[in-house]
Enzyme design. Structure first.
Site, mmCIF file in Angstrom:
data_model
loop_
_atom_site.group_PDB
_atom_site.id
_atom_site.type_symbol
_atom_site.label_atom_id
_atom_site.label_comp_id
_atom_site.label_asym_id
_atom_site.label_seq_id
_atom_site.Cartn_x
_atom_site.Cartn_y
_atom_site.Cartn_z
ATOM 1 N N GLU A 181 45.755 -4.744 57.493
ATOM 2 C CA GLU A 181 47.168 -5.030 58.361
ATOM 3 C C GLU A 181 48.163 -5.068 57.118
ATOM 4 O O GLU A 181 47.724 -5.441 55.963
ATOM 5 C CB GLU A 181 46.948 -6.507 58.783
ATOM 6 N N SER B 267 57.783 -13.117 44.358
ATOM 7 C CA SER B 267 56.486 -12.474 44.795
ATOM 8 C C SER B 267 56.470 -11.055 44.834
ATOM 9 O O SER B 267 55.445 -10.330 44.784
ATOM 10 C CB SER B 267 56.039 -12.840 46.238
ATOM 11 N N LYS C 180 50.355 -8.812 45.829
ATOM 12 C CA LYS C 180 49.390 -8.269 46.759
ATOM 13 C C LYS C 180 48.050 -7.699 45.944
ATOM 14 O O LYS C 180 47.068 -7.770 46.292
ATOM 15 C CB LYS C 180 49.852 -7.342 47.840
HETATM 16 C C1 LIG Z 1 56.810 -9.335 48.439
HETATM 17 C C2 LIG Z 1 55.846 -10.340 49.505
HETATM 18 N N1 LIG Z 1 56.037 -11.595 49.243
HETATM 19 C C3 LIG Z 1 55.176 -12.524 50.094
HETATM 20 C C4 LIG Z 1 54.515 -11.986 50.969
HETATM 21 C C5 LIG Z 1 54.075 -12.938 52.096
HETATM 22 O O1 LIG Z 1 52.630 -13.141 51.955
HETATM 23 P P1 LIG Z 1 52.021 -14.300 51.512
HETATM 24 O O2 LIG Z 1 52.621 -15.538 52.050
HETATM 25 O O3 LIG Z 1 50.571 -14.117 51.647
HETATM 26 O O4 LIG Z 1 52.235 -14.330 49.822
HETATM 27 C C6 LIG Z 1 54.757 -10.725 51.195
HETATM 28 C C7 LIG Z 1 54.067 -9.948 52.659
HETATM 29 O O5 LIG Z 1 53.937 -8.975 52.920
HETATM 30 C C8 LIG Z 1 55.400 -9.719 50.423
HETATM 31 O O6 LIG Z 1 55.242 -8.333 50.540
#
Ligand SMILES: Cc1ncc(COP(=O)(O)O)c(C=O)c1O
Length: 384
Positions: free
Chosen positions: A112, A368, A90
Site C-alpha cells: 500500500e 523522514s 521507507k
Molecule cells: C516522507 C514520509 N514521512 C513519513 C511518512 C509516514 O509514515 P510513518 O509514520 O510510518 O513514518 C511517510 C508515509 O508515506 C512519508 O512518505
C-alpha cells in the site's frame, strides 16, 4: 526500558495482536518465524547492512540546523532520512522485508502507499531483487503525488488505483490486504509502517531502528527531546528505539486531521488493536491531511502503548502550520522536506521558547523524507 525483544503474542501492553481473517493467520505466523530466524542470522544481517550502506547510502548524516537553531534559541539536529536512496526512511524497512520475502521464496511484493514513498521504495527493491510488485494507491493520492506514480511505473511496478472510501491510505491498505488474501502463497505483503498484525509492528520497528541507532551515536550529546512525525509511525518508532532507554523526551507529531493518538480511542484497524479515529459505532473514521503519508486514521500499536504508559508524548499540528514550516526550513537551512516530515518541524517551531520546549533545549528531529513529491501540492496554492 529496552525494546529489543519480540513482544509476547505480538502485544504492546493492551495494544497490538493479530486481528486478521483465518486465511492469513498461517502467513503471519510463517512471517514471524522467518523474521525471528533472519534477524538472528549473521548472513542475513550482513547482507541487509551491506545494502543499506552501498545501495541506500547509510548512514544518513545528522545535520546541525544552525540558522534555525539561532533563530529559535535551541540546538536543533536533523536526522537526514531525506538523503537515503529513494528519498525517505521507507527504504530501510523495504530492503529488509524484500530480502525476507526472497528468503521465503515469494516472487511478488504487494504494498500500500499513501505519499508514494513506500511504493517507490518497494518498486525499487523489486527491481533490484528481481521480484514483481503491485502497489495499491488511493485515487486521491495518485493525483496529489503523481511524481511518485511515475517513479513507481518507471521502476517496473504496477500501480492499482483504489477508488473506495476516502481514496487515500486507509483504503489502499484495505485493498492490499485483500490482494494478499488472494495470493498468499506467492506474494509477500510488504507493509510500509508499524501497523498491521503481528509481526509487522515489531518487524518494521526493528528494520527502522537503524535511524535511532545511528542518530544516538551521531548526536554530540544526549538530546532533551527527540521529535518525529507520525503517520502509521515507522520513522518515529525507529527513531524512538534508539532513545527509549534514555531520559530524552520522545515526541510524535501527527496531522491535525489524522490524530489517532490525541483524538482517537482504542479500536481495531488493519489487523491490530491500537488508537483509531472512529465514530460512535466504532466505524473507522476518515482522516484528512495535506500530507498523504499522514492522512490515516490509525497508528501503530507500540505508539498507543508508549502513549498509554507516558513514555512518549503525542501532539498534532495543522496543515497551515505544516506549509509554513516547509517554507521556513527551506529558507533557513536550504532543505526542502516532505510535507509529512514538516509536521515535526512545525511542532518545534510552535513549541520552541515555550514551556513545551524551553530555550536552550537540545532537539533531535527526524526529517523522514524529501519534498520533491510535494511540489505539485505546494505550487497549487498551498502558500505559506
Ligand atoms: C516522507 C514520509 N514521512 C513519513 C511518512 C509516514 O509514515 P510513518 O509514520 O510510518 O513514518 C511517510 C508515509 O508515506 C512519508 O512518505
Amino acid at each position: 526500558m529496552t525494546l529489543m525483544a519480540e513482544p509476547a503474542a505480538g502485544r504492546f501492553g493492551d495494544f497490538g495482536g493479530r486481528y486478521v481473517p483465518e486465511s492469513l493467520v498461517p502467513a503471519c505466523a510463517e512471517l514471524a518465524a522467518a523474521f525471528r530466524d533472519a534477524w538472528a542470522d549473521k548472513t542475513f544481517r550482513d547482507e541487509l547492512d551491506d545494502l543499506l550502506a552501498v545501495y541506500a547510502g547509510r548512514p544518513t548524516p545528522l545535520t546541525p540546523a544552525r540558522n534555525l537553531s539561532g533563530e529559535l534559541g535551541i540546538t536543533l539536529w536533523l536526522k537526514r532520512e531525506d538523503l537515503a536512496h529513494t528519498g525517505s526512511h521507507k527504504i530501510n524497512n523495504v530492503l529488509g522485508q524484500a530480502l525476507l520475502a526472497r528468503r521465503l521464496g515469494r516472487t511478488r511484493l504487494i504494498a500500500e502507499t499513501g505519499a508514494g514513498q513506500h511504493g517507490v521504495a518497494t518498486a525499487t527493491a523489486a527491481a533490484l531483487l528481481g521480484l514483481t510488485a503491485t502497489i495499491f494507491m488511493g485515487a486521491r493520492d495518485i493525483e496529489r503525488q503523481r511524481l511518485n506514480v511515475f517513479r513507481i511505473q518507471m521502476l517496473g511496478a504496477e500501480v492499482v488505483p483504489v477508488t473506495s472510501g476516502s481514496r487515500t491510505l486507509k483504503d489502499a491498505t484495505n485493498e492490499a490486504m485483500r490482494a494478499w488474501v488472494a495470493d498468499v502463497d506467492d506474494a509477500h505483503f510488504l507493509l510500509g509502517s508499524v501497523g498491521g498484525p503481528h509481526p509487522y509492528p515489531w518487524m518494521v520497528r526493528e528494520f527502522q531502528r537503524v535511524i535511532g541507532n545511528e542518530a544516538r551515536s551521531q548526536a554530540p550529546s544526549l538530546p532533551d527531546a527527540v521529535v518525529a512525525c507520525v503517520g502509521g509511525g515507522s520513522n518515529a518508532a525507529g527513531t524512538f528505539a534508539g532513545f527509549v532507554d534514555t531520559t530524552a523526551r520522545l515526541i510524535g507529531v501527527e496531522a491535525g486531521g489524522g490524530a489517532a493518538m490525541t483524538g482517537g480511542a482504542p479500536g481495531v484497524v488493519h489487523g491490530a488493536r491500537s488508537m483509531v479515529l472512529q465514530d460512535a459505532e466504532g466505524q473507522v473514521a476518515e482522516a484528512e491531511s495535506i500530507a498523504a503519508g499522514l492522512d490515516y486514521p490509525g497508528v501503530g500499536p507500540e505508539h498507543a502503548h508508549l502513549g498509554a504508559i507516558g513514555r512518549a508524548e503525542y501532539r498534532s499540528v495543522t496543515d497551515a502550520e505544516v506549509v509554513a514550516a516547509i517554507h521556513r526550513l527551506a529558507r533557513s537551512e536550504g532543505i526542502i522536506c516532505a510535507l509529512e516530515s514538516a509536521h515535526a518541524v512545525a511542532w518545534v517551531l510552535r513549541a520552541a521558547g515555550t514551556a513545551e520546549l524551553p530555550r536552550g533545549s537540545r532537539v533531535l528531529l527526524t526529517l523522514s523524507g524529501r519534498g520533491d513529491k510535494d511540489m505539485v501540492t505546494l505550487s497549487e496554492g498551498a502558500e505559506a
